[in-house]
Design a protein around this motif. Structure first.
Motif, PDB file in Angstrom:
ATOM      1  N   ALA A  87      21.123 -22.704   2.543  1.00 37.04           N
ATOM      2  CA  ALA A  87      20.609 -22.704   3.914  1.00 37.04           C
ATOM      3  C   ALA A  87      19.129 -22.391   3.905  1.00 37.04           C
ATOM      4  CB  ALA A  87      21.354 -21.666   4.768  1.00 37.04           C
ATOM      5  N   SER A  88      18.376 -23.080   4.766  1.00 34.42           N
ATOM      6  CA  SER A  88      16.949 -22.814   4.879  1.00 34.42           C
ATOM      7  C   SER A  88      16.569 -22.693   6.362  1.00 34.42           C
ATOM      8  CB  SER A  88      16.151 -23.906   4.168  1.00 34.42           C
ATOM      9  OG  SER A  88      14.790 -23.523   4.086  1.00 34.42           O
ATOM     10  N   CYS A  89      15.286 -22.801   6.670  1.00 36.90           N
ATOM     11  CA  CYS A  89      14.847 -22.617   8.058  1.00 36.90           C
ATOM     12  C   CYS A  89      13.854 -23.708   8.443  1.00 36.90           C
ATOM     13  CB  CYS A  89      14.249 -21.228   8.268  1.00 36.90           C
ATOM     14  SG  CYS A  89      12.513 -21.096   7.813  1.00 36.90           S
ATOM     15  N   PRO A  90      13.576 -23.857   9.737  1.00 35.98           N
ATOM     16  CA  PRO A  90      12.653 -24.922  10.161  1.00 35.98           C
ATOM     17  C   PRO A  90      11.194 -24.632   9.821  1.00 35.98           C
ATOM     18  CG  PRO A  90      13.949 -24.045  12.035  1.00 35.98           C
ATOM     19  CD  PRO A  90      14.180 -23.138  10.878  1.00 35.98           C
ATOM     20  N   GLN A  91      10.783 -23.341   9.879  1.00 35.83           N
ATOM     21  CA  GLN A  91       9.366 -23.018  10.079  1.00 35.83           C
ATOM     22  C   GLN A  91       8.648 -22.420   8.883  1.00 35.83           C
ATOM     23  OE1 GLN A  91      11.933 -21.321  11.237  1.00 35.83           O
ATOM     24  NE2 GLN A  91      11.614 -19.130  10.973  1.00 35.83           N
ATOM     25  N   LYS A  92       9.282 -22.386   7.721  1.00 37.94           N
ATOM     26  CA  LYS A  92       8.554 -21.862   6.550  1.00 37.94           C
ATOM     27  C   LYS A  92       8.114 -23.051   5.691  1.00 37.94           C
ATOM     28  CE  LYS A  92      10.277 -17.206   7.003  1.00 37.94           C
ATOM     29  NZ  LYS A  92      11.439 -16.343   6.788  1.00 37.94           N
ATOM     30  N   GLY A  93       8.730 -23.283   4.532  1.00 44.14           N
ATOM     31  CA  GLY A  93       8.258 -24.373   3.680  1.00 44.14           C
ATOM     32  C   GLY A  93       8.343 -25.747   4.323  1.00 44.14           C
ATOM     33  N   ILE A  94       9.327 -25.952   5.185  1.00 43.43           N
ATOM     34  CA  ILE A  94       9.498 -27.270   5.819  1.00 43.43           C
ATOM     35  C   ILE A  94       8.429 -27.495   6.895  1.00 43.43           C
ATOM     36  CG2 ILE A  94      11.102 -28.625   7.281  1.00 43.43           C
ATOM     37  CD1 ILE A  94      11.895 -28.592   4.325  1.00 43.43           C
ATOM     38  N   LEU A  95       7.954 -26.404   7.478  1.00 45.23           N
ATOM     39  CA  LEU A  95       6.832 -26.462   8.428  1.00 45.23           C
ATOM     40  C   LEU A  95       7.071 -27.348   9.640  1.00 45.23           C
ATOM     41  CD1 LEU A  95       4.046 -26.311   5.756  1.00 45.23           C
ATOM     42  CD2 LEU A  95       4.303 -24.696   7.647  1.00 45.23           C
ATOM     43  N   SER A  96       8.296 -27.326  10.118  1.00 44.34           N
ATOM     44  CA  SER A  96       8.560 -27.917  11.428  1.00 44.34           C
ATOM     45  C   SER A  96       8.339 -26.815  12.467  1.00 44.34           C
ATOM     46  CB  SER A  96       9.996 -28.435  11.493  1.00 44.34           C
ATOM     47  OG  SER A  96      10.243 -29.045  12.736  1.00 44.34           O
ATOM     48  N   LEU A  97       8.509 -27.134  13.736  1.00 40.41           N
ATOM     49  CA  LEU A  97       8.401 -26.090  14.748  1.00 40.41           C
ATOM     50  C   LEU A  97       9.556 -25.110  14.592  1.00 40.41           C
ATOM     51  CD1 LEU A  97       7.534 -28.142  17.922  1.00 40.41           C
ATOM     52  CD2 LEU A  97       6.107 -26.442  16.805  1.00 40.41           C
ATOM     53  N   PRO A  98       9.318 -23.821  14.862  1.00 40.57           N
ATOM     54  CA  PRO A  98      10.445 -22.878  14.882  1.00 40.57           C
ATOM     55  C   PRO A  98      11.495 -23.359  15.895  1.00 40.57           C
ATOM     56  CG  PRO A  98       8.343 -21.720  15.118  1.00 40.57           C
ATOM     57  CD  PRO A  98       8.044 -23.177  15.212  1.00 40.57           C
ATOM     58  N   LEU A  99      12.716 -22.938  15.670  1.00 44.97           N
ATOM     59  CA  LEU A  99      13.806 -23.263  16.600  1.00 44.97           C
ATOM     60  C   LEU A  99      14.115 -24.749  16.688  1.00 44.97           C
ATOM     61  CD1 LEU A  99      13.837 -21.153  19.898  1.00 44.97           C
ATOM     62  CD2 LEU A  99      15.682 -21.554  18.293  1.00 44.97           C
ATOM     63  N   THR A 100      13.734 -25.513  15.680  1.00 45.60           N
ATOM     64  CA  THR A 100      14.201 -26.903  15.667  1.00 45.60           C
ATOM     65  C   THR A 100      15.440 -26.956  14.782  1.00 45.60           C
ATOM     66  OG1 THR A 100      12.553 -27.521  13.988  1.00 45.60           O
ATOM     67  CG2 THR A 100      11.976 -27.924  16.284  1.00 45.60           C
ATOM     68  N   TYR A 101      15.254 -27.254  13.486  1.00 44.15           N
ATOM     69  CA  TYR A 101      16.434 -27.425  12.645  1.00 44.15           C
ATOM     70  C   TYR A 101      16.380 -26.632  11.358  1.00 44.15           C
ATOM     71  CZ  TYR A 101      18.031 -30.748  15.950  1.00 44.15           C
ATOM     72  OH  TYR A 101      18.477 -31.297  17.114  1.00 44.15           O
ATOM     73  N   ALA A 102      17.448 -25.897  11.101  1.00 42.63           N
ATOM     74  CA  ALA A 102      17.594 -25.134   9.862  1.00 42.63           C
ATOM     75  C   ALA A 102      18.379 -25.988   8.867  1.00 42.63           C
ATOM     76  CB  ALA A 102      18.334 -23.830  10.135  1.00 42.63           C
ATOM     77  N   PRO A 103      17.744 -26.435   7.781  1.00 39.45           N
ATOM     78  CA  PRO A 103      18.441 -27.295   6.816  1.00 39.45           C
ATOM     79  C   PRO A 103      19.599 -26.572   6.131  1.00 39.45           C
ATOM     80  CG  PRO A 103      16.051 -27.428   6.515  1.00 39.45           C
ATOM     81  CD  PRO A 103      16.319 -26.286   7.456  1.00 39.45           C
ATOM     82  N   VAL A 104      20.706 -27.271   5.972  1.00 36.29           N
ATOM     83  CA  VAL A 104      21.823 -26.756   5.169  1.00 36.29           C
ATOM     84  C   VAL A 104      22.330 -27.883   4.275  1.00 36.29           C
ATOM     85  CG1 VAL A 104      22.616 -25.010   6.827  1.00 36.29           C
ATOM     86  CG2 VAL A 104      23.551 -27.335   6.955  1.00 36.29           C
ATOM     87  N   SER A 105      22.967 -27.503   3.179  1.00 31.69           N
ATOM     88  CA  SER A 105      23.587 -28.500   2.309  1.00 31.69           C
ATOM     89  C   SER A 105      24.822 -27.890   1.664  1.00 31.69           C
ATOM     90  CB  SER A 105      22.592 -28.969   1.242  1.00 31.69           C
ATOM     91  OG  SER A 105      23.142 -30.062   0.521  1.00 31.69           O
ATOM     92  N   PHE A 106      25.908 -28.648   1.688  1.00 31.39           N
ATOM     93  CA  PHE A 106      27.187 -28.180   1.132  1.00 31.39           C
ATOM     94  C   PHE A 106      27.664 -29.143   0.054  1.00 31.39           C
ATOM     95  CE2 PHE A 106      27.081 -26.814   5.543  1.00 31.39           C
ATOM     96  CZ  PHE A 106      27.598 -25.517   5.515  1.00 31.39           C
ATOM     97  N   ARG A 107      28.100 -28.621  -1.069  1.00 31.26           N
ATOM     98  CA  ARG A 107      28.783 -29.459  -2.052  1.00 31.26           C
ATOM     99  C   ARG A 107      30.190 -29.787  -1.546  1.00 31.26           C
ATOM    100  NH1 ARG A 107      26.681 -29.988  -7.158  1.00 31.26           N
ATOM    101  NH2 ARG A 107      28.758 -30.325  -8.033  1.00 31.26           N
ATOM    102  N   ASP A 108      30.761 -30.854  -2.089  1.00 27.08           N
ATOM    103  CA  ASP A 108      32.092 -31.276  -1.630  1.00 27.08           C
ATOM    104  C   ASP A 108      33.147 -30.185  -1.841  1.00 27.08           C
ATOM    105  OD1 ASP A 108      31.010 -33.646  -0.842  1.00 27.08           O
ATOM    106  OD2 ASP A 108      31.719 -34.804  -2.575  1.00 27.08           O
ATOM    107  N   GLU A 109      32.997 -29.376  -2.922  1.00 23.67           N
ATOM    108  CA  GLU A 109      33.971 -28.291  -3.161  1.00 23.67           C
ATOM    109  C   GLU A 109      34.002 -27.336  -1.970  1.00 23.67           C
ATOM    110  OE1 GLU A 109      31.614 -29.657  -5.304  1.00 23.67           O
ATOM    111  OE2 GLU A 109      31.376 -28.092  -6.832  1.00 23.67           O
ATOM    112  N   ALA A 110      32.832 -27.060  -1.425  1.00 25.06           N
ATOM    113  CA  ALA A 110      32.760 -26.133  -0.290  1.00 25.06           C
ATOM    114  C   ALA A 110      33.407 -26.761   0.942  1.00 25.06           C
ATOM    115  CB  ALA A 110      31.296 -25.779  -0.007  1.00 25.06           C
ATOM    116  N   ILE A 111      33.109 -28.029   1.153  1.00 26.87           N
ATOM    117  CA  ILE A 111      33.682 -28.727   2.313  1.00 26.87           C
ATOM    118  C   ILE A 111      35.211 -28.766   2.204  1.00 26.87           C
ATOM    119  CG2 ILE A 111      33.814 -31.002   3.441  1.00 26.87           C
ATOM    120  CD1 ILE A 111      31.244 -29.350   4.099  1.00 26.87           C
ATOM    121  N   GLU A 112      35.717 -28.940   0.977  1.00 24.67           N
ATOM    122  CA  GLU A 112      37.178 -28.934   0.766  1.00 24.67           C
ATOM    123  C   GLU A 112      37.785 -27.601   1.195  1.00 24.67           C
ATOM    124  OE1 GLU A 112      39.709 -30.953   0.237  1.00 24.67           O
ATOM    125  OE2 GLU A 112      38.079 -32.404   0.511  1.00 24.67           O
ATOM    126  N   VAL A 113      37.103 -26.497   0.828  1.00 27.24           N
ATOM    127  CA  VAL A 113      37.606 -25.165   1.198  1.00 27.24           C
ATOM    128  C   VAL A 113      37.673 -25.059   2.725  1.00 27.24           C
ATOM    129  CG1 VAL A 113      37.078 -22.685   1.169  1.00 27.24           C
ATOM    130  CG2 VAL A 113      36.788 -24.039  -0.909  1.00 27.24           C
TER     131      VAL A 113
END
Ligand SMILES: *Cc1c(COP(=O)(O)O)cnc(C)c1O
Length: 407
Positions: free
Chosen positions: A209-235
């Motif tokens: 999980a990440s955030c909109p406003q640090k390294g990605i440098l979008s506006l705060p309160l827009t979108y926090a990036p997330v990524s899940f491997r398929d194993e996690a989605i299965e759970v």
């Protein structure tokens, strides 16, 4: 009842841990977007394109990669929603943010009785928090020892702990998780878009999980990036999650992720914002155009310049992140950190103190990757220290900085 005048917010120099200095291009995309609802075709296309760019930014093939509306903790809440009451978790904390992450994990893993016993700060049996001293990094050995002892289902670590400015050992964390069959979860709020790494190189980490406003440098309160491997989605598919809005599987739908596959356009999950999408989309375009590797190298180069300058002013730097300096003031100014930071902030120079003990000064360089910007930050900080009675020659320090840049 009173009606107030329009809210005017001045331009300041965002030189803290984040939010970073928003790129004018991002602000322009935000402000130029037309009035369009969340199912308008270009909004949906923007979401699908942003999702694909985000996969490149993360360095992943994970289908379940998207943005969670909100702040960094919204993305973290989405990944932590995989944790159910009674789940065994080991979490490593070495600063403000991993400390809060640990609190959030304890809330998720608590039974009803454990939550009722201490509703705001529950202490469930099943969660072990391994505290690492402020100013130190979580090492692979620490992770290995804790996972060998506790054999949890999940392990958690912050990649870059912004509270203390420390980089934690991602490779060691991944390897220990792999060895002990543990599913890793990582807070990549401060490292995504600053460091150059592919999350797919750390396969034992199943959710990020990440955030909109640090390294990605979008506006705060827009979108926090997330990524899940398929194993996690299965759970999650097998056990469910106690949330609609932050549900790892359901939340993917609006981004065009359905049944583990990409579809051409998303379907309604909740009302997304065309303005937020436009800002997020542009921020990702800027990052990928700059190039992850080049950007990471630029952060290293400019962090080193500023580090040398503040060291020449007598400060002791205890951080090793490349986007942020965390430092102690020289002996005669020690204890006056909050006063110094307060004075700077009052004049629009937005540096920060640490938010948990010990009190230190934090100066960030998010999106300040130019000689002029670093020179301005160094000059303002020198002025602030001199005003408080520090003893050094500013011209000498500025000349050294110039010499660094002219090679
Ligand atoms: C900033 C930060 C957070 C919190 O992000 P918000 O956008 O303020 O919710 C969490 N973790 C780390 C490591 C951070 O740096």
């Amino acid at each position: 009842m009173s009606i107030f005048p329009p809210l005017e917010i001045p331009n300041t120099l965002a030189a803290g841990p984040g939010p970073g200095n928003t790129d004018p291009r991002v602000l322009q995309r935000f402000a130029q977007s037309g009035v369009a609802d969340h199912m308008q075709k270009d909004v949906l296309r923007g979401m699908v394109e942003a999702k694909k760019m985000l996969r490149t930014a993360f360095g992943t093939q994970n289908v379940y990669t998207y943005g969670v509306g909100g702040t960094g903790f919204s993305g973290l809440d989405c990944v932590f929603s995989m944790i159910l009451p009674g789940d065994k978790v080991v979490a490593f904390a070495n600063g403000t943010f991993s400390g809060i992450d640990g609190q959030s994990i304890r809330m998720k893993a608590s039974t009803r009785e454990e939550l009722a016993a201490n509703p705001i700060d529950p202490q469930p049996e099943s969660v072990t928090i391994v505290n690492v001293a402020h100013g130190q990094s979580v090492s692979g050995d620490i992770v290995e020892a804790a996972l060998a002892e506790h054999k949890p289902m999940w392990a958690f670590m912050a990649h870059w702990e912004t509270g203390s400015g420390r980089i934690n050992d991602l490779q060691g964390f991944n390897d220990a998780c792999a060895k002990h069959g543990v599913m890793g979860i990582v807070d990549a709020v401060s490292s995504l878009g600053v460091a150059d790494y592919d999350i797919d190189a750390y396969p034992a980490v199943v959710a990020w999980a990440s955030c909109p406003q640090k390294g990605i440098l979008s506006l705060p309160l827009t979108y926090a990036p997330v990524s899940f491997r398929d194993e996690a989605i299965e759970v999650v598919k097998q056990r469910g999650a106690y949330t609609y809005v932050h549900h790892p599987v359901l939340e993917g739908r609006h981004w065009g992720i359905v049944d583990g596959k990409d579809v051409d356009a998303g379907g309604y999950h909740r009302t997304h914002s065309g303005y937020a999408i436009a800002a997020f989309h542009e921020a990702l375009r800027i990052l990928l155009t700059h190039g992850r590797a080049q950007k990471a190298a630029d952060y290293e180069y400019h962090e080193k310049a500023l580090r040398q300058a503040v060291q020449a002013m007598g400060c002791e730097v205890t951080s090793n992140m490349t986007s942020l300096l965390v430092l102690n003031l020289p002996g005669d100014l020690a204890g006056r950190e909050k006063e110094l930071v307060g004075g700077c902030r009052a004049e629009g120079f937005g540096i920060w103190p640490t938010l948990s003990e010990p009190v230190q000064v934090r100066i960030g360089i998010l999106n300040q990757l130019t000689v002029e910007a670093i020179t301005e930050i160094a000059g303002l900080f020198a002025d602030a220290m001199l005003k408080m009675g520090a003893n050094f020659n500013k011209d000498e320090i500025m000349n050294q900085l110039k010499a660094y840049y002219t090679g």
